[in-house]
Write an enzyme that holds these catalytic residues in place. Structure first.
Site, mmCIF file in Angstrom:
data_model
loop_
_atom_site.group_PDB
_atom_site.id
_atom_site.type_symbol
_atom_site.label_atom_id
_atom_site.label_comp_id
_atom_site.label_asym_id
_atom_site.label_seq_id
_atom_site.Cartn_x
_atom_site.Cartn_y
_atom_site.Cartn_z
ATOM 1 C CG ASP A 53 -4.761 -10.543 3.643
ATOM 2 O OD1 ASP A 53 -4.568 -11.164 2.579
ATOM 3 O OD2 ASP A 53 -4.525 -9.322 3.776
ATOM 4 C CG ASP A 68 -2.628 -8.882 0.913
ATOM 5 O OD1 ASP A 68 -1.901 -9.244 1.853
ATOM 6 O OD2 ASP A 68 -3.597 -8.112 1.044
ATOM 7 C CG HIS A 78 -1.858 -1.146 1.290
ATOM 8 N ND1 HIS A 78 -2.713 -1.481 0.261
ATOM 9 C CD2 HIS A 78 -2.054 -2.097 2.252
ATOM 10 C CE1 HIS A 78 -3.396 -2.576 0.587
ATOM 11 N NE2 HIS A 78 -3.010 -2.970 1.786
ATOM 12 C CG HIS A 118 -6.331 -5.786 2.069
ATOM 13 N ND1 HIS A 118 -5.863 -6.803 2.868
ATOM 14 C CD2 HIS A 118 -7.403 -5.252 2.702
ATOM 15 C CE1 HIS A 118 -6.631 -6.888 3.955
ATOM 16 N NE2 HIS A 118 -7.579 -5.963 3.875
#
Ligand SMILES: [Zn+2]
Length: 353
Positions: A286, A207, A170, A209
């Protein structure tokens, strides 16, 4: 005369045949050397005791298991019987590397505890003296970033590597979020480009996200192809940089079978389309059914299978691969990662205890 001609032809055919055999032997040797593991050699697994984050217990206020890294290393040491000395230890990343990607203003902003608190999603950090934050939190991420840089170099030499940290996807050049501080993968790629500016990289980001930091940094760079599969209702919903994803796979709540079907269908397509010289695999765990942040429903066995499939595609296509851990916030995350790396070592790398 005819006998001499025949002999000459025989010699020419023999020479050509031997040359072809030598070439085939060398190709085979190079291919097998790269993925072979010698018992006494180091393994291209990068780890430092400095990876864990210890903020006087404050780190426990965030769902992130800040001791995930040492737990994975200890799993490999105890259960796979790898001596700790066989891991590579990374250096803490320094300013000149960080400036390959980040602006000086951004790096300076991390000297402000309030900025760090925002990125780490830990409000209490805002009132903590910055020198403690530098030492207890940012230094850990600097080691993790150094690990990705070293891992990328090792992958190019050995055919594969795993950094037991990293994957801060991120983080952009001038901002960050989601507990990342330094754009480890873009820094590692830029470092490789210093010696090999044409190197083509495929980022496989699995991931849960969206990897908006990597997308914002690489933008339309034709040398980087990004496949991103993520839950579309999760943080960060960064629509501005979605256009930089070359192979976009937004998904919703999804079970193991459906998940693996997409992996098996789309990863070969992405490899075919990008023809990379290096794969960087952002192996966030995740997506696990009991993860508090991922909102997905993949089993432990599904994650282990996923990682195996990615490594198998890399090996079959003879493409070096670096795996970084990225997100994973469940109590079981470290154990799942440990078991998955064990499976890769035994079934893909053919590591023998
Ligand atoms: Zn994540």
């Amino acid at each position: 005369m005819r006998v001499i001609n025949y002999k000459r032809k025989l010699i020419i055919v023999g020479v050509i045949l031997s040359a072809v055999l030598v070439v085939i032997f060398n190709i085979f040797k190079e291919y097998s050397d790269k993925w072979e593991v010698n018992r006494n050699d180091k393994l291209p697994i990068v780890y430092s005791d400095n990876y864990d984050i210890t903020l006087f217990g404050m780190q426990k206020l965030h769902p992130f298991d800040s001791e995930k890294y040492s737990k994975v290393a200890n799993y490999l040491i105890k259960n796979v019987e790898i001596e700790k000395s066989r891991f590579y230890a990374p250096k803490k990343i320094n300013g000149s590397y960080l400036l390959l990607v980040h602006t000086q203003e951004y790096l300076d902003s991390l000297k402000n505890s309030r900025v760090v608190a925002q990125i780490a999603e830990l409000g209490l950090l805002a009132i903590m003296p910055n020198f403690i934050i530098q030492e207890r939190l940012l230094d850990s991420v600097r080691y993790g970033t150094g690990g990705t840089v070293l891992g990328a170099e090792l992958a190019m030499e050995e055919g594969w590597a795993i950094n037991l940290a990293g994957g801060y996807h991120h983080t952009k050049a001038d901002t960050s979020g989601g507990f990342g501080f330094y754009a480890d993968v873009p820094i590692a790629v830029n470092k490789l480009w210093q010696n090999n500016p044409k190197l083509k990289v495929l980022i496989i980001d699995l991931d849960a996200h969206q990897g908006n930091g990597n997308e914002a940094i690489f933008k339309d760079d034709p040398r980087v192809f990004i496949l991103d599969m993520y839950h579309e209702d999760n943080y960060p919903k960064d629509d501005k940089v979605k256009k930089y994803i070359d192979f976009d796979i937004p998904v919703g709540f999804m079970d193991t079978q459906g998940y693996l079907a997409i992996i098996n269908r789309d990863i070969p397509k992405a490899i075919e389309q990008s023809q990379p010289d290096l794969i960087i695999y952002n192996a966030g765990t995740d997506i696990y059914s009991r993860d508090p942040l991922g909102k997905m429903n993949v089993s432990k066995e599904g994650i282990i299978k996923r990682d195996e499939v990615i490594f198998r595609y890399a090996k079959e296509n003879n493409i070096p691969i670096l795996m970084v851990l990225s997100g994973g916030y469940a109590f079981e995350s470290a154990r799942i990662i440990g078991e998955s790396i064990e499976n890769i070592l035994i079934n893909i790398v053919k590591y023998e205890q």
